[in-house]
Design a protein around this motif. Sequence first.
Motif, PDB file in Angstrom:
ATOM      1  N   LYS A 108     -12.447   5.114  -0.250  1.00  9.58           N
ATOM      2  CA  LYS A 108     -12.701   3.678  -0.169  1.00  9.58           C
ATOM      3  C   LYS A 108     -13.175   3.124  -1.519  1.00  9.58           C
ATOM      4  CE  LYS A 108     -14.395   1.741   3.578  1.00  9.58           C
ATOM      5  NZ  LYS A 108     -15.267   1.169   4.630  1.00  9.58           N
TER       6      LYS A 108
ATOM      7  N   GLN B 206       0.838  -1.212   0.000  1.00  3.62           N
ATOM      8  CA  GLN B 206       0.000   0.000   0.000  1.00  3.62           C
ATOM      9  C   GLN B 206       0.868   1.255   0.000  1.00  3.62           C
ATOM     10  OE1 GLN B 206      -2.585  -0.356   3.466  1.00  3.62           O
ATOM     11  NE2 GLN B 206      -4.312  -0.952   2.167  1.00  3.62           N
TER      12      GLN B 206
ATOM     13  N   LEU C 246      -1.244   4.626  -2.004  1.00  8.84           N
ATOM     14  CA  LEU C 246      -2.695   4.496  -2.118  1.00  8.84           C
ATOM     15  C   LEU C 246      -3.453   5.284  -1.045  1.00  8.84           C
ATOM     16  CD1 LEU C 246      -2.794   0.656  -2.854  1.00  8.84           C
ATOM     17  CD2 LEU C 246      -2.841   2.539  -4.492  1.00  8.84           C
TER      18      LEU C 246
ATOM     19  N   LEU D 215      -6.579   7.708  -1.756  1.00  6.10           N
ATOM     20  CA  LEU D 215      -7.782   7.209  -2.420  1.00  6.10           C
ATOM     21  C   LEU D 215      -8.943   7.082  -1.442  1.00  6.10           C
ATOM     22  CD1 LEU D 215      -6.276   4.278  -4.551  1.00  6.10           C
ATOM     23  CD2 LEU D 215      -6.712   6.623  -5.272  1.00  6.10           C
TER      24      LEU D 215
ATOM     25  N   LYS E 187      -9.389   0.348  -7.621  1.00  2.00           N
ATOM     26  CA  LYS E 187      -7.969   0.082  -7.894  1.00  2.00           C
ATOM     27  C   LYS E 187      -7.671  -1.407  -7.712  1.00  2.00           C
ATOM     28  CE  LYS E 187      -3.533   1.523  -8.111  1.00  2.00           C
ATOM     29  NZ  LYS E 187      -2.934   2.265  -9.186  1.00  2.00           N
TER      30      LYS E 187
ATOM     31  N   TYR F  79     -10.317   2.973  -3.862  1.00  6.07           N
ATOM     32  CA  TYR F  79      -9.417   1.886  -3.463  1.00  6.07           C
ATOM     33  C   TYR F  79      -9.935   0.541  -3.987  1.00  6.07           C
ATOM     34  CZ  TYR F  79      -6.404  -1.024  -0.588  1.00  6.07           C
ATOM     35  OH  TYR F  79      -5.486  -1.953  -0.167  1.00  6.07           O
TER      36      TYR F  79
END
Length: 179
Positions: free
Chosen positions: A141, A131, A136, A139, A147, A144
């Motif tokens: 939720k 992470q 990340l 981002l 992604k 994420y």
Amino acid sequence: MKIVKIKQKDLERMINEQLINPIKIGKYVYDTYKKLTSPEDKKKSKEDPLPFSEKNLGQELKNQGVMYPDVVMAQSMLETGHFKSDIFLDNNNLFGMKHPRQRQTLSKGPSRGHASFDKWQDSVRDYKMWQDYNKLSNLSKDEYIAKLNRIYCIPPSCGSNNYAKKVQSLLPKASNLIS
């Protein structure tokens, strides 16, 4: 009979200390092995790993500062088939991660096409490293999860947003395990 590997520098030291006699070397290796594996040393171990449980995983995710621990818990449930997959059981790999080629890792190396870890906690720590490496933290939720879908769900073998939908379907149970 147990085979014990000796590091080159230790062997050279033994030779320099004139422990050339095979019986003396054998006794030295045996005594050293006994010292390293004595029950007293095991009691002194600072970090005896906790056995795996969903509750312990939830706590470890929080302890390591993993972003969106509920999403990561759902992802681990999906990737391990609810903690029953061979990759998890044999490799201590909670996230289906491959052994990385570039970033720093706690993986011992690849096994069965996936990263292999000494203990399940190392898999969590390595996920946090992943992470951080991929930056990340900015981002949301939903971003994420999207992604994760792009990384873990590669078309055509995986339909559009299938991975994200599966992770989201596991979120209610995962959230209960985290709290």
